[in-house]
Scaffold this motif. Structure first.
Motif, PDB file in Angstrom:
ATOM      1  N   UNK A   1     -42.926  -6.910  27.228  1.00 46.18           N
ATOM      2  CA  UNK A   1     -42.886  -5.949  26.127  1.00 46.18           C
ATOM      3  C   UNK A   1     -41.482  -5.431  25.851  1.00 46.18           C
ATOM      4  N   UNK A   2     -40.572  -5.617  26.805  1.00 50.60           N
ATOM      5  CA  UNK A   2     -39.201  -5.138  26.654  1.00 50.60           C
ATOM      6  C   UNK A   2     -38.240  -6.217  26.144  1.00 50.60           C
ATOM      7  N   UNK A   3     -38.704  -7.444  26.058  1.00 50.70           N
ATOM      8  CA  UNK A   3     -37.828  -8.537  25.628  1.00 50.70           C
ATOM      9  C   UNK A   3     -37.491  -8.380  24.152  1.00 50.70           C
ATOM     10  N   UNK A   4     -36.199  -8.526  23.841  1.00 48.36           N
ATOM     11  CA  UNK A   4     -35.748  -8.513  22.449  1.00 48.36           C
ATOM     12  C   UNK A   4     -34.888  -9.743  22.203  1.00 48.36           C
ATOM     13  N   UNK A   5     -34.620  -9.996  20.929  1.00 44.60           N
ATOM     14  CA  UNK A   5     -33.776 -11.134  20.574  1.00 44.60           C
ATOM     15  C   UNK A   5     -32.405 -11.037  21.239  1.00 44.60           C
ATOM     16  N   UNK A   6     -31.878  -9.823  21.370  1.00 42.97           N
ATOM     17  CA  UNK A   6     -30.527  -9.651  21.901  1.00 42.97           C
ATOM     18  C   UNK A   6     -30.456  -9.646  23.424  1.00 42.97           C
ATOM     19  N   UNK A   7     -31.523  -9.236  24.129  1.00 45.01           N
ATOM     20  CA  UNK A   7     -31.408  -9.194  25.588  1.00 45.01           C
ATOM     21  C   UNK A   7     -31.865 -10.471  26.276  1.00 45.01           C
ATOM     22  N   UNK A   8     -32.272 -11.481  25.488  1.00 38.61           N
ATOM     23  CA  UNK A   8     -32.501 -12.799  26.075  1.00 38.61           C
ATOM     24  C   UNK A   8     -31.174 -13.326  26.630  1.00 38.61           C
TER      25      UNK A   8
END
Length: 249
Positions: free
Chosen positions: A58-65
């Motif tokens: 639920x915390x994954x974003x495009x930028x923190x991959x």
């Protein structure tokens, strides 16, 4: 900090699709706390995107991959690390299957259950037919930290797109994030239905093998010549936006 505008348009779209996939997997209840992985290739490169170790889906974003190479070495300025052991399976498959631009590997109860049964997945539902013609198995060897396992994993996978790992879980791959996601959806549903039928204690009506063998041709008609992932993914992206547009940050 958002990476939009700081990476290529192609990489940003890959990040958006992969982050959406993580959010959808979480919404489906297929996650495993901070464990399991979904990876995607950065277009026109030999780098891959994977989730940061320590974040829930639920915390994954495009930028923190996190962008890595096939050795799991981080290739971008990121405050996050990855789980090297978790990337072993993904790197082995990406290395052997250049067509595998996305790999979904999850530890769901249904896939672990069916994978661990003698005989594995049975032709007991329409969903199973999408997996059976392109299904393989890879025996459990522990936590996938042994480099020697890579070659056996690659050999067992061959040119199939669905894998059941006894005592471990399930895995699908595809030329797009959407294809890999929809293949896992079908595999998961097939396993859930098989478990329900087994628990019923009633005699099951199996699907004839000739129908299983012809399902891909029939699916091509349903999807107007496109793959299931290409047809369904735009709707899945819209769902991810409704769930939480923050995945695109």
């Amino acid at each position: 900090m958002s990476l939009k505008g700081k990476v290529s348009d192609a990489e940003w779209q890959a990040r958006v699709d992969l982050a959406a996939c993580y959010r959808l997997v979480a919404d489906m209840g297929w996650g495993d706390l901070i464990y399991t992985h979904i990876s995607a290739k950065v277009p026109d490169t030999d780098f891959y995107l994977v989730n940061a170790f320590g974040l829930t889906f639920e915390e994954v974003t495009a930028s923190n991959l996190v962008k890595v190479n096939l050795q799991g070495e981080i290739q971008s300025d990121s405050p996050y690390q990855i789980n090297p052991a978790g990337f072993t399976i993904h790197s082995a498959i990406h290395e052997a299957r250049r067509d595998a631009r996305c790999i979904v590997h999850l530890h769901t109860k249904a896939t672990i259950t069916v994978a661990s049964l003698k005989g594995g997945l049975q032709p007991w539902s329409q969903y199973s037919m999408f997996s059976l013609p392109s299904l393989c198995y890879h025996d459990y060897e522990g936590l996938a930290v042994n480099d020697d396992e890579r070659s056996r994993l690659q050999q067992n996978l061959g040119d199939t797109n669905h894998m059941l790992l006894p005592n471990h879980g399930g895995l699908t791959l595809g030329p797009t994030v959407g294809d890999a996601f929809m293949r896992f959806y079908d595999l998961q549903r097939a396993c859930e239905i098989q478990v329900e039928l087994m628990n019923s204690g009633r005699e099951v009506i199996p699907i004839p093998q000739d129908i299983v063998d012809n399902i891909y041709a029939q699916a091509s008609v349903v999807h107007s010549g496109q793959t299931g992932g290409q047809k369904a993914w735009p709707a899945m992206l819209r769902k991810a936006w409704r769930l939480d547009p923050g995945f695109c940050e």
